[in-house]
Design a protein around this motif. Sequence first.
Motif, mmCIF file in Angstrom:
data_model
loop_
_atom_site.group_PDB
_atom_site.id
_atom_site.type_symbol
_atom_site.label_atom_id
_atom_site.label_comp_id
_atom_site.label_asym_id
_atom_site.label_seq_id
_atom_site.Cartn_x
_atom_site.Cartn_y
_atom_site.Cartn_z
ATOM 1 N N ALA A 29 1.323 3.736 14.248
ATOM 2 C CA ALA A 29 0.810 2.662 15.089
ATOM 3 C C ALA A 29 -0.706 2.703 15.063
ATOM 4 O O ALA A 29 -1.311 3.726 14.707
ATOM 5 C CB ALA A 29 1.324 2.801 16.525
ATOM 6 N N SER A 30 -1.321 1.595 15.409
ATOM 7 C CA SER A 30 -2.789 1.567 15.460
ATOM 8 C C SER A 30 -3.288 2.537 16.525
ATOM 9 O O SER A 30 -4.357 3.124 16.395
ATOM 10 C CB SER A 30 -3.271 0.147 15.777
ATOM 11 N N ASN A 31 -2.507 2.702 17.582
ATOM 12 C CA ASN A 31 -2.808 3.694 18.615
ATOM 13 C C ASN A 31 -2.118 4.997 18.242
ATOM 14 O O ASN A 31 -0.904 5.142 18.390
ATOM 15 C CB ASN A 31 -2.330 3.192 19.974
ATOM 16 N N ALA A 32 -2.879 5.968 17.733
ATOM 17 C CA ALA A 32 -2.307 7.216 17.227
ATOM 18 C C ALA A 32 -1.529 7.977 18.291
ATOM 19 O O ALA A 32 -0.595 8.730 17.978
ATOM 20 C CB ALA A 32 -3.409 8.106 16.654
ATOM 21 N N LEU A 65 0.842 -1.209 0.000
ATOM 22 C CA LEU A 65 0.000 0.000 0.000
ATOM 23 C C LEU A 65 0.873 1.254 0.000
ATOM 24 O O LEU A 65 0.587 2.233 -0.721
ATOM 25 C CB LEU A 65 -0.906 0.004 1.237
ATOM 26 N N LEU A 66 1.921 1.211 0.812
ATOM 27 C CA LEU A 66 2.819 2.355 0.882
ATOM 28 C C LEU A 66 3.517 2.603 -0.456
ATOM 29 O O LEU A 66 3.598 3.738 -0.950
ATOM 30 C CB LEU A 66 3.841 2.118 1.996
ATOM 31 N N LEU A 83 -3.702 2.901 6.611
ATOM 32 C CA LEU A 83 -3.146 1.551 6.477
ATOM 33 C C LEU A 83 -3.877 0.551 7.367
ATOM 34 O O LEU A 83 -3.803 -0.653 7.144
ATOM 35 C CB LEU A 83 -1.664 1.550 6.866
ATOM 36 N N ASP A 84 -4.603 1.055 8.379
ATOM 37 C CA ASP A 84 -5.322 0.191 9.314
ATOM 38 C C ASP A 84 -4.376 -0.842 9.912
ATOM 39 O O ASP A 84 -4.562 -2.057 9.801
ATOM 40 C CB ASP A 84 -6.490 -0.511 8.604
ATOM 41 N N LEU A 85 -3.337 -0.344 10.569
ATOM 42 C CA LEU A 85 -2.318 -1.223 11.142
ATOM 43 C C LEU A 85 -2.892 -2.089 12.262
ATOM 44 O O LEU A 85 -3.665 -1.608 13.099
ATOM 45 C CB LEU A 85 -1.162 -0.390 11.708
ATOM 46 N N PRO A 86 -2.518 -3.358 12.309
ATOM 47 C CA PRO A 86 -2.895 -4.200 13.463
ATOM 48 C C PRO A 86 -2.231 -3.675 14.734
ATOM 49 O O PRO A 86 -1.262 -2.912 14.685
ATOM 50 C CB PRO A 86 -2.345 -5.581 13.087
ATOM 51 N N LEU A 144 2.520 11.206 6.936
ATOM 52 C CA LEU A 144 2.671 9.879 7.506
ATOM 53 C C LEU A 144 1.515 9.521 8.436
ATOM 54 O O LEU A 144 0.995 8.410 8.422
ATOM 55 C CB LEU A 144 3.987 9.786 8.264
ATOM 56 N N PHE A 145 1.112 10.474 9.249
ATOM 57 C CA PHE A 145 0.037 10.192 10.199
ATOM 58 C C PHE A 145 -1.262 9.846 9.475
ATOM 59 O O PHE A 145 -1.959 8.898 9.815
ATOM 60 C CB PHE A 145 -0.174 11.386 11.136
#
Length: 494
Positions: free
Chosen positions: A227-230, A71-72, A209-212, A202-203
């Motif tokens: 990260a999934s936790n912003a 995706l990136l 990206l919906d990171l795990p 990036l943010f």
Amino acid sequence: MSDYVDNVAASLDRQILFNMPLRKAVALFSILLFVIIALSSSVAYYFAMQKILNENLAQELKQTLNSKQLLLRAELEKETLLLKVISERPIIRDYFLESENEVAKANGLAEFELHRGYFQNKMISWISTHDSVYYVNGQAKEKYVVSNQEHAWFFENLTNKNPPLIKVAYDYLNRQIYDLYVDYPAYSEGKVIGVVAGRISLFEFISRLDLPDNVLIFGKNGVIIGASNAEIAKKEKTLQELFDVKGEYVHKKAIDMVGNSVETFRLDGSQFVLASEDNLGLFLVAKDQFEAKKILEETASIIFFALLLLLLVVIIIFNKFISKILRPMNKNMTSYIESSLLDELTKLPNKRFYNMRIEDEWNRAIRGKYPLSFMMLDLDKFKIYNDTHGHLEGDQLLREVARVFSYCVNRNSDFAARFGGEEFCVILPNTSIEGARKIAENIRISMERTGKATISIGLACKTPSLEDNMQDFINFADQKLYEAKNTGRNKVCL
């Protein structure tokens, strides 16, 4: 006196293995065999499944990272293609060559504005070598000079032979956040005349990206930028802050990676997959904790435990089969004991058995240094009783003696035997003279209460040593018996 039969059976049934009865030895061996098989196979199964699950976990993490990397890269390729198209436009080339020409400048600004809407965050920047002024969305921001470290990226592009140049940088002029910049040079006659730049927040991109939960993106300085936790990225947490000592190891391993590569490793029970985007200066790390319960959730585990249960059932059936086979042997052994070691009439141990036992108890007393008491007993006027009442009644009287012994001589270690005819003996290990005298009096009184006959008893007690003679000890008790007989009968002499 069935207790004597059982004790002797157990004694003769003992085997070399574990020094226990054969049936128990087979059962214990079966249990030990099952435990060994169960434990060894469980350990082997655990480590085999752990390896398989770790490999599967690593593969899953790799697939996750690969999908995010794709995706990136897709986003970067889109931005790169747009920049390449813009940099090759004649209008842009004329603008970079003649930035003081108002017509060329107006045409150039219009062209940039036309293409700005195609970029992901609707931002485009540029700078020409002609005037070295940095523009963002058509607004002049500052003039670039070689001495300013923040401007180094522009001068680096002037010598870059493999465009585009992609890097993460902090936007200190506009948004005060980290952006992923894609710089593409514009050429004229083989020389760089300017640089067109697109950017990806990036943010914002990472949020799409919906990171795990277990995947992080970080830069070469070890700071988390995705990260999934912003909140982790906003607070610019480091790997060390999140993973402690393991974070330092992951950071060092990332710095040592060459090119775009992926590495898998285990650290303190955790599975890590590390991927590098060398052209971006970014790294993706995925971490997962291996848990034993994952093995139990596998279908293979159900089959494995079912096989162990089946093995247990087979062992139980085998033991029942062996027990059934050994039952006739046990009956034969009991029959042998009764015929060779027990007195047929009274079912008391006979003299043969007594000879075996007295020697054993004498040697134990020597080793244990404890007192050994011994009685010789004789029914008073038994011949007269036998002649008067008949042999059947005489036999019954002898059985009565055995019954009295069962009440008065009742410790497991005590031993009563028929010595011969109307004579009996009792061995009392670890018994003092006072204790032995009480037992002897109980026997004498119990026989007297039968109303059929009385009994005389000779008693000896000694704590034997290696210098002592066992036969002298026995003879002493025999002498005391004769003393009791000669001094009125129905008494205990010691």
